[in-house]
Design a protein around this motif. Structure first.
Motif, short mmCIF file in Angstrom:
data_model
loop_
_atom_site.label_atom_id
_atom_site.label_comp_id
_atom_site.label_asym_id
_atom_site.label_seq_id
_atom_site.Cartn_x
_atom_site.Cartn_y
_atom_site.Cartn_z
N ALA A 235 3.36 30.95 71.07
CA ALA A 235 4.26 31.41 72.13
C ALA A 235 4.03 30.63 73.42
N LYS A 236 2.74 30.34 73.74
CA LYS A 236 2.44 29.56 74.94
C LYS A 236 3.03 28.15 74.85
N ILE A 237 2.91 27.54 73.67
CA ILE A 237 3.42 26.18 73.49
C ILE A 237 4.95 26.17 73.59
N ILE A 238 5.58 27.14 72.95
CA ILE A 238 7.05 27.20 72.97
C ILE A 238 7.54 27.49 74.38
N SER A 239 6.77 28.31 75.15
CA SER A 239 7.20 28.62 76.51
C SER A 239 7.22 27.38 77.40
N LYS A 240 6.51 26.33 76.98
CA LYS A 240 6.51 25.07 77.73
C LYS A 240 7.65 24.15 77.31
N ASP A 242 8.34 23.16 73.96
CA ASP A 242 8.17 22.47 72.69
C ASP A 242 8.66 23.38 71.55
N PHE A 243 9.96 23.32 71.31
CA PHE A 243 10.56 24.19 70.29
C PHE A 243 10.36 23.66 68.87
N LYS A 244 9.70 22.54 68.73
CA LYS A 244 9.42 21.98 67.40
C LYS A 244 8.11 22.55 66.82
N TYR A 245 7.34 23.27 67.65
CA TYR A 245 6.05 23.81 67.19
C TYR A 245 6.27 24.94 66.19
N ARG A 246 5.42 24.98 65.17
CA ARG A 246 5.50 26.03 64.15
C ARG A 246 4.11 26.60 63.88
N VAL A 247 4.08 27.90 63.55
CA VAL A 247 2.82 28.54 63.13
C VAL A 247 2.85 28.70 61.61
N TYR A 248 1.67 28.63 61.00
CA TYR A 248 1.58 28.71 59.54
C TYR A 248 0.60 29.84 59.18
N LEU A 249 1.15 30.95 58.75
CA LEU A 249 0.35 32.11 58.35
C LEU A 249 0.57 32.39 56.87
N ARG A 250 -0.54 32.50 56.14
CA ARG A 250 -0.45 32.79 54.70
C ARG A 250 -1.29 34.04 54.42
N THR A 251 -0.78 35.18 54.86
CA THR A 251 -1.52 36.43 54.69
C THR A 251 -0.92 37.34 53.64
N ASN A 252 0.27 36.98 53.15
CA ASN A 252 0.96 37.79 52.13
C ASN A 252 1.18 39.23 52.58
N ASP A 253 1.46 39.41 53.86
CA ASP A 253 1.74 40.74 54.38
C ASP A 253 2.73 40.63 55.53
N GLU A 254 2.80 41.70 56.37
CA GLU A 254 3.76 41.72 57.46
C GLU A 254 3.49 40.62 58.49
N LEU A 255 2.22 40.21 58.63
CA LEU A 255 1.92 39.14 59.59
C LEU A 255 2.56 37.83 59.18
N GLU A 256 2.58 37.56 57.88
CA GLU A 256 3.26 36.34 57.41
C GLU A 256 4.76 36.44 57.68
N ILE A 257 5.33 37.62 57.47
CA ILE A 257 6.76 37.81 57.78
C ILE A 257 7.00 37.59 59.27
N LEU A 258 6.07 38.11 60.11
CA LEU A 258 6.19 37.91 61.55
C LEU A 258 6.09 36.44 61.91
N GLY A 259 5.19 35.70 61.23
CA GLY A 259 5.07 34.27 61.48
C GLY A 259 6.34 33.52 61.12
N ASN A 260 6.94 33.89 59.98
CA ASN A 260 8.21 33.25 59.58
C ASN A 260 9.31 33.56 60.58
N ALA A 261 9.34 34.82 61.06
CA ALA A 261 10.33 35.19 62.07
C ALA A 261 10.10 34.42 63.37
N PHE A 262 8.81 34.19 63.70
CA PHE A 262 8.47 33.42 64.90
C PHE A 262 8.99 31.99 64.77
N ASN A 263 8.79 31.38 63.61
CA ASN A 263 9.27 30.02 63.40
C ASN A 263 10.79 29.95 63.45
N LYS A 264 11.46 30.98 62.89
CA LYS A 264 12.92 31.01 62.94
C LYS A 264 13.40 31.16 64.38
#
Length: 382
Positions: A235-240, A242-264
């Protein structure tokens, strides 16, 4: 002061574990106390039924024959077989206390006659059915039913409510024939000791559960806080910008869904930002085009004696296909025209600008017909 998510999770999980174990322990101990108290009650009934006849028999044989020592030894031997009975009294039908294990320890009582002073207890002694008195002062008589169970009645043998679960018995009265009754005085020290041992075991189990809960909460909170930290940094990077930045979470739970939503979200922000920039650029260009289009219109209208001229242009959009002009060929000739290109917006404005330039260019040659013919020819060719 900011508290980390890990600290909060540890506190919440630990508190939940303590409360849950506390409630479970309370319910378990309460149920166990009621169960053990009831077992003591049933055990005392059986104990009294089996021992009362023996006590009266020994009293008839030994006590009246000055055999107190033997009788006392036998009575105390019977007492030792039940940890929940700490004393017994032998009372006759008149209410005379013939033997009291609490006071007649080593020798036969020889003082003033001892009698039952409590009339309610005397009624119990004289009753046909066994009875009990609870520590709450409630007296209930017991009568066997046809199924071999126990019915709870009063002194008239009318049914009453059973003894409440967990109610402790002060003493139990067991009539023997029609002449005697044996009163068994109850104690619950053994029960308290057992409950204390259970509480100790539960405490250590609860402590172990809390420690395990804390360990698990640290493990899970570390996993969660790490993922959240990644999202915060993203979020800090995107606020500057840089909309090309992506997070990669592989937790197989709601946090991974949140990470995918963040990237979208970052992808959508990138597209929407480009769209906003493009719209601003188009808006500026349209404003410039509108300014240019308005500058092509006559700044001043010709002055002609005997004629008033007025003109104006209000386009439906920023730019449009409407046009007009007044061109003085000479002092005696004026060309005035109006036009409307089919459509709106930039395409119509371009055609209108070209037509305006052509009319101005050809206005000095020939008559109005020639101007139109030549302008039309150019427009058609281009």
């Amino acid at each position: 002061m900011t508290i980390s998510i890990r600290t909060k999770l540890v506190f919440i999980i630990t508190s939940f574990t303590v409360v849950l174990l506390g409630i479970a322990a309370y319910l378990f101990i309460n149920e166990k106390v009621n169960e053990m108290t009831h077992d003591i009650f049933l055990n005392t009934i059986q104990f009294a039924d089996l021992s009362s006849d023996k006590i009266v028999e020994d009293f008839d044989v030994y006590f009246e024959e000055e055999g107190f020592v033997y009788f006392n030894r036998e009575a105390r031997g019977i007492l030792s077989k039940n940890d929940n009975v700490y004393g017994l009294k032998l009372i006759n039908y008149k209410g005379d206390i013939l033997y009291d294990s609490g006071t007649d320890r080593t020798e036969k009582y020889t003082g003033l006659p001892r009698v039952v002073e409590n009339m309610e207890q005397l009624y119990q002694v004289q009753a046909v059915n066994p009875s009990v008195m609870t520590f709450d002062g409630e007296i209930v008589y017991l009568m066997g039913d046809d199924a071999g169970g126990i019915e709870y009645v009063d002194d008239t043998e009318s049914k009453v409510e059973p003894i409440k679960p967990g109610a402790k018995i002060r003493y139990f009265v067991q009539p023997v024939s029609s002449m005697f009754a044996v009163v068994y005085e109850m104690t619950y020290e053994n029960l308290l000791d057992r409950i204390s041992a259970v509480k100790t075991r539960i405490f250590y189990l609860a402590l172990l559960g809390v420690l395990i809960g804390i360990a698990l909460s640290f493990v899970f909170s570390k996993k969660i806080s790490k993922s959240i930290h990644s999202l915060v940094e993203g979020a800090k990077i995107i606020s500057k910008g840089d909309f090309k930045y992506r997070v990669y979470l592989r937790t197989n739970d709601e946090l991974e869904i949140l990470g995918n939503a963040f990237n979208k979200m970052a992808e959508d922000l990138d597209e929407s930002t480009k769209a906003i920039v493009y719209r601003e650029q188009v808006k500026k260009e349209l404003e410039l085009a509108a300014s240019i289009q308005m500058s092509l219109l006559p700044k001043e209208l010709p002055r002609i004696a005997g004629m008033d001229l007025a003109a104006g242009l209000l386009p439906a959009d920023e730019v449009g296909g409407d046009l007009y002009d007044f061109i003085m060929k000479d002092d005696n000739n004026l060309i005035a025209y109006i036009g409307d290109v089919t459509g709106h917006g930039v395409p119509a404005a371009i055609i209108a600008s070209v037509a305006n330039a052509l009319f101005y260019t050809f206005s000095s040659e020939g008559n109005v017909k020639d101007v139109l013919v030549r302008a039309n020819k150019v427009l058609k060719d281009k």
